[in-house]
Design a protein around this motif. Structure first.
Motif, PDB file in Angstrom:
ATOM      1  N   VAL A   1     -57.567 -25.977  27.197  1.00 36.04           N
ATOM      2  CA  VAL A   1     -56.235 -26.006  27.072  1.00 36.04           C
ATOM      3  C   VAL A   1     -55.687 -25.223  26.056  1.00 36.04           C
ATOM      4  CG1 VAL A   1     -54.158 -27.207  27.432  1.00 36.04           C
ATOM      5  CG2 VAL A   1     -56.161 -27.954  28.672  1.00 36.04           C
TER       6      VAL A   1
ATOM      7  N   VAL B   1     -51.876 -25.193  36.833  1.00 35.54           N
ATOM      8  CA  VAL B   1     -52.695 -25.019  35.613  1.00 35.54           C
ATOM      9  C   VAL B   1     -53.061 -23.591  35.857  1.00 35.54           C
ATOM     10  CG1 VAL B   1     -55.017 -25.506  34.581  1.00 35.54           C
ATOM     11  CG2 VAL B   1     -53.514 -27.578  35.306  1.00 35.54           C
TER      12      VAL B   1
ATOM     13  N   ILE C   1     -59.340 -30.244  34.685  1.00 34.61           N
ATOM     14  CA  ILE C   1     -59.753 -29.528  33.468  1.00 34.61           C
ATOM     15  C   ILE C   1     -61.179 -29.618  32.988  1.00 34.61           C
ATOM     16  CG2 ILE C   1     -59.107 -29.212  31.022  1.00 34.61           C
ATOM     17  CD1 ILE C   1     -56.229 -29.876  32.006  1.00 34.61           C
TER      18      ILE C   1
ATOM     19  N   TYR D   1     -55.222 -32.996  23.864  1.00 35.22           N
ATOM     20  CA  TYR D   1     -55.846 -31.513  24.028  1.00 35.22           C
ATOM     21  C   TYR D   1     -55.292 -30.938  22.526  1.00 35.22           C
ATOM     22  CZ  TYR D   1     -57.127 -32.092  28.710  1.00 35.22           C
ATOM     23  OH  TYR D   1     -57.619 -32.736  29.992  1.00 35.22           O
TER      24      TYR D   1
END
Length: 212
Positions: free
Chosen positions: A52, A17, A45, A75
């Protein structure tokens, strides 16, 4: 730029990420398959209040795409894959059950990524370099400012990606590493799709498959 790594699925695949200072992020190669793996990624997250922006595949072998569908739905973001990986991606549902992953759900591709283009996330700019050989259209993502590559299965610490899968070509991989990866600065950190990170300089000296 901040990069968080996770290790998922029976292939011990590295998912990354990448987040910007503004709190936006990209998910590279989501290999999460089991519910607890998906929850681990989602919790990171959520706890870091990240937004995202897209899901990115360096290449489309099964261990790197397992979480595409569930994260895309969660997302509401686009899935972006290398243009020359479409045939590889299309084949995954056919062989997933043979690898014990009958629960795999395929995702629709929203955008193709191309060699030589850049992928931008706020202040972060990633150059896309096609390094075929492990798979036909494999891309690596190079950030010059932070001296890092999200490298997928091209170059590992003292190893290279396997080339015996459909679309693989051993000679192409060796040549492309020499011409497209080893020509980058020695202090570039390579974040691979499996195993620990390495540097280009280390591999030029110590990699038994391809030396400078």
């Amino acid at each position: 730029m901040k990069i968080k790594s996770f290790v998922f699925n029976p292939f011990y695949e590295n998912t990354y990420v990448l987040s910007s200072e503004k709190g936006n992020c990209l998910i590279f190669d989501p290999g999460c398959y089991e519910d607890y793996e998906i929850s681990e990624l989602k919790e990171y997250i959520h706890m870091n209040d990240l937004n995202v922006q897209a899901i990115i595949n360096t290449h489309c072998h099964i261990d790197h795409v397992l979480g595409n569908n569930v994260l895309k739905a969660e997302y509401k973001v686009p899935l972006k894959i290398p243009k020359n990986e479409m045939e590889v991606f299309r084949s995954v549902p056919a062989y997933a059950p043979q690898w014990g992953m009958a629960g795999y759900r395929h995702a629709e591709v929203d955008e193709f990524l191309n060699d030589g283009d850049t992928l931008d996330l706020d202040e972060v700019s990633l150059q896309m370099i096609e390094v075929a050989g492990h798979s036909p259209g494999h891309l690596i993502f190079y950030n010059k400012e932070d001296k890092v590559i999200i490298g997928g299965d091209v170059l590992f610490r003292e190893s290279i990606g396997r080339t015996d899968l459909p679309g693989g070509n051993h000679e192409d991989l060796l040549r492309n590493i020499q011409e497209k990866v080893y020509t980058l600065p020695d202090d570039i950190e390579v974040l691979p799709g499996h195993g620990p990170s390495t540097t280009i300089g280390h591999e030029k000296v110590h990699n038994p498959f391809v030396k400078a």
